[in-house]
Scaffold this motif. Structure first.
Motif, PDB file in Angstrom:
ATOM      1  N   ARG A 176      -6.044 -15.472   2.898  1.00 42.69           N
ATOM      2  CA  ARG A 176      -5.485 -14.319   2.245  1.00 42.69           C
ATOM      3  C   ARG A 176      -4.803 -15.418   1.264  1.00 42.69           C
ATOM      4  NH1 ARG A 176      -5.007  -8.573   2.939  1.00 42.69           N
ATOM      5  NH2 ARG A 176      -3.124  -8.831   2.533  1.00 42.69           N
ATOM      6  N   THR A 197      -8.221  -8.781  -5.157  1.00 42.25           N
ATOM      7  CA  THR A 197      -9.455  -8.783  -4.025  1.00 42.25           C
ATOM      8  C   THR A 197     -10.397  -9.944  -3.481  1.00 42.25           C
ATOM      9  OG1 THR A 197     -10.512  -7.296  -1.645  1.00 42.25           O
ATOM     10  CG2 THR A 197     -11.145  -6.534  -4.238  1.00 42.25           C
ATOM     11  N   ILE A 198      -9.597 -10.698  -1.760  1.00 40.26           N
ATOM     12  CA  ILE A 198     -10.825 -11.363  -1.244  1.00 40.26           C
ATOM     13  C   ILE A 198     -11.676 -10.949  -0.696  1.00 40.26           C
ATOM     14  CG2 ILE A 198      -8.471 -12.657  -0.355  1.00 40.26           C
ATOM     15  CD1 ILE A 198      -9.073 -11.773   2.199  1.00 40.26           C
ATOM     16  N   ASP A 199     -12.106  -9.260  -0.759  1.00 45.74           N
ATOM     17  CA  ASP A 199     -13.449  -8.983  -0.532  1.00 45.74           C
ATOM     18  C   ASP A 199     -13.924  -9.058  -1.210  1.00 45.74           C
ATOM     19  OD1 ASP A 199     -11.759  -8.734   1.636  1.00 45.74           O
ATOM     20  OD2 ASP A 199     -11.619  -6.669   1.737  1.00 45.74           O
ATOM     21  N   GLU A 227     -14.507  -8.646   9.875  1.00 44.51           N
ATOM     22  CA  GLU A 227     -14.052  -7.861  10.580  1.00 44.51           C
ATOM     23  C   GLU A 227     -14.370  -6.337  11.177  1.00 44.51           C
ATOM     24  OE1 GLU A 227     -11.050  -7.830   7.649  1.00 44.51           O
ATOM     25  OE2 GLU A 227      -9.709  -7.147   9.843  1.00 44.51           O
ATOM     26  N   MET A 252     -12.454 -12.139   7.434  1.00 51.47           N
ATOM     27  CA  MET A 252     -12.205 -10.725   6.887  1.00 51.47           C
ATOM     28  C   MET A 252     -12.940 -10.111   6.126  1.00 51.47           C
ATOM     29  SD  MET A 252      -8.042 -10.868   5.402  1.00 51.47           S
ATOM     30  CE  MET A 252      -6.968 -10.654   6.975  1.00 51.47           C
ATOM     31  N   GLY A 253     -13.086  -8.947   6.003  1.00 50.42           N
ATOM     32  CA  GLY A 253     -14.023  -7.777   5.484  1.00 50.42           C
ATOM     33  C   GLY A 253     -14.051  -6.805   6.582  1.00 50.42           C
ATOM     34  N   ARG A 254     -12.915  -5.838   6.722  1.00 51.89           N
ATOM     35  CA  ARG A 254     -13.296  -4.484   7.562  1.00 51.89           C
ATOM     36  C   ARG A 254     -14.093  -4.206   6.869  1.00 51.89           C
ATOM     37  NH1 ARG A 254      -7.502  -3.158   8.586  1.00 51.89           N
ATOM     38  NH2 ARG A 254      -7.743  -2.413   6.126  1.00 51.89           N
ATOM     39  N   ARG A 299       0.825  -1.031   0.147  1.00 57.52           N
ATOM     40  CA  ARG A 299       0.121  -0.084   0.187  1.00 57.52           C
ATOM     41  C   ARG A 299       0.780   0.702   0.230  1.00 57.52           C
ATOM     42  NH1 ARG A 299      -4.842  -3.140   1.038  1.00 57.52           N
ATOM     43  NH2 ARG A 299      -4.837  -4.357   2.350  1.00 57.52           N
ATOM     44  N   HIS A 332      -5.000 -13.897   8.127  1.00 55.61           N
ATOM     45  CA  HIS A 332      -4.408 -13.831   6.976  1.00 55.61           C
ATOM     46  C   HIS A 332      -4.660 -14.805   6.617  1.00 55.61           C
ATOM     47  CE1 HIS A 332      -3.751  -9.545   8.198  1.00 55.61           C
ATOM     48  NE2 HIS A 332      -2.992  -9.458   7.055  1.00 55.61           N
TER      49      HIS A 332
HETATM   50  O1  F6P Z   1      -8.624  -6.169   1.158  1.00 54.79           O
HETATM   51  C1  F6P Z   1      -8.638  -7.167   1.870  1.00 54.79           C
HETATM   52  C2  F6P Z   1      -8.164  -7.416   3.416  1.00 54.79           C
HETATM   53  O2  F6P Z   1      -7.983  -8.470   3.162  1.00 54.79           O
HETATM   54  C3  F6P Z   1      -9.681  -7.544   3.814  1.00 54.79           C
HETATM   55  O3  F6P Z   1     -10.741  -7.482   4.190  1.00 54.79           O
HETATM   56  C4  F6P Z   1      -8.496  -6.944   5.509  1.00 54.79           C
HETATM   57  O4  F6P Z   1      -9.653  -6.316   6.279  1.00 54.79           O
HETATM   58  C5  F6P Z   1      -7.754  -6.086   4.984  1.00 54.79           C
HETATM   59  O5  F6P Z   1      -7.439  -6.470   4.124  1.00 54.79           O
HETATM   60  C6  F6P Z   1      -6.813  -6.525   6.281  1.00 54.79           C
HETATM   61  O6  F6P Z   1      -5.212  -5.668   5.482  1.00 54.79           O
HETATM   62  P1  F6P Z   1      -4.180  -5.827   5.477  1.00 54.79           P
HETATM   63  O7  F6P Z   1      -3.142  -6.832   5.779  1.00 54.79           O
HETATM   64  O8  F6P Z   1      -3.535  -4.898   4.971  1.00 54.79           O
HETATM   65  O9  F6P Z   1      -3.828  -6.153   7.189  1.00 54.79           O
END
Ligand code: F6P
Length: 322
Positions: free
Chosen positions: A255, A126-128, A223, A170-172, A72, A252
């Motif tokens: 992921r 993206t997994i989201d 999440e 996951m899924g902020r 990022r 994770h």
């Molecule tokens: O955007 C994908 C994602 O897996 C979200 O579901 C999760 O909240 C976020 O990334 C976590 O990101 P990081 O690995 O940067 O903490």
């Protein structure tokens, strides 16, 4: 166009490597040069760019993560960062870029196109699964299968010990993973960021389930569904439950791992279409997939629209949890 580049950006997702492979090999098949940018937009700013051949992407279709690495990159959200990035591309004669990532990555791609005139095509990775304009994103199918496998295992312990498990997925900011895993796993409740989640409601659901004779349950919690996450929710509900409540945060683990068949096919298709589209000078769009085939969605439409959850699935889940 004679030379294009590809990068991955944002959170890694299983299937990104299959998409990279498809981009590289389609470009070479079309007779153009193709370079890889490492570590997403950061690598674009640092000039971490390398030309690829078909053998550089051998034996990666089955691998999770991204061989190009990802990051990022706050610097890319400054105009100066984008100017340096565009210069690094033009110095190498690179005339178009393919960005594999999520909606934040596409915002950067859009600005690079608007300000610097770089033709960019996006591939949703993206997994989201929270990107408007495509039914599915690369990585979603693998992630839900991993989370579902974990839920099934946790259910064994829940049933053996008469426990309630809160399973945090996951899924902020989005509940697509939670919804699919919850329905497929027969969850008692599915909690997502798009809905207002109250501990009182969850307690009611559990008490009612117990009255109906249930001795164990699983609840799927995205999440971002509850302030403080599933552990905080556990603290709130435990005093009201006769069950022992346990929380499992999958994190994770969802992921990583080898992409599913669906994700590999989707990634191969979108990588191929992205190159073809870039070569016809169709830029400033994301390539996606819906029931009719491939879609081309202008970047700007992606964040001006929300990919809504399938609300009917919540009703189905609660009826079937009776
Ligand atoms: O955007 C994908 C994602 O897996 C979200 O579901 C999760 O909240 C976020 O990334 C976590 O990101 P990081 O690995 O940067 O903490």
């Amino acid at each position: 166009m004679e030379h294009i580049a590809v990068l991955t950006s944002g959170g890694d997702a299983p299937g990104m490597n299959a998409a990279i492979r498809a981009v590289v090999r389609t470009a070479i098949h079309e007779g153009i040069r193709v370079s890889a940018v490492y570590r997403g937009y950061q690598g674009l700013i640092d000039g971490d760019i390398e030309e690829m051949g078909p053998r550089n992407v051998a034996n990666i279709i089955q691998r999770g993560g991204t061989i190009l690495k990802t990051a990022r990159c706050p610097a890319f959200f400054e105009a100066e960062g984008r100017r340096v990035a565009a210069t690094n591309l033009s110095k190498r004669g690179i005339e178009g870029l393919i960005v594999i990532g999520g909606d934040g990555s596409f915002r950067g791609a859009h600005l690079l196109g608007e300000e610097q005139g770089v033709p960019v095509i996006g591939i949703p990775g993206t997994i989201d699964n929270d990107i408007y304009g495509t039914d599915v994103t690369i990585g979603f199918n693998t992630a839900i299968n991993i989370a579902l496998d974990a839920l099934d295992r946790l259910r064994d312990t829940a049933a053996s010990h008469d426990r309630l498990f809160l399973i945090e997925v996951m899924g902020r900011e989005s509940g697509h993973i939670a919804l699919y895993v919850g329905v497929a796993g027969g969850a008692e409740a599915i909690l997502v960021p798009e809905h207002d989640t109250r501990a009182e409601h969850v307690i009611n659901v559990i008490l009612n389930a117990q009255k109906r004779g249930k001795t164990s349950s699983v609840i799927v919690v995205a999440e971002g569904a509850y302030q403080g996450g599933a552990l905080e929710l556990q603290n709130k509900i435990q005093p009201h439950c006769t069950y022992e409540v346990r929380t499992s945060i999958l994190g994770h683990i969802q992921r990583g791992g080898s992409p599913s068949t669906r994700d590999r096919v989707l990634a191969s298709r979108l990588g191929y279409v992205a190159v073809k589209s870039l070569l016809t000078r169709r830029a400033g769009v994301m390539v996606g997939a819906d029931q009719r085939g491939t879609t081309h969605v202008p970047f700007i439409e992606i964040w001006n629209n929300i990919k809504v959850l399938d609300e009917e699935l919540f009703d189905i889940a609660s009826v079937l949890a009776i």
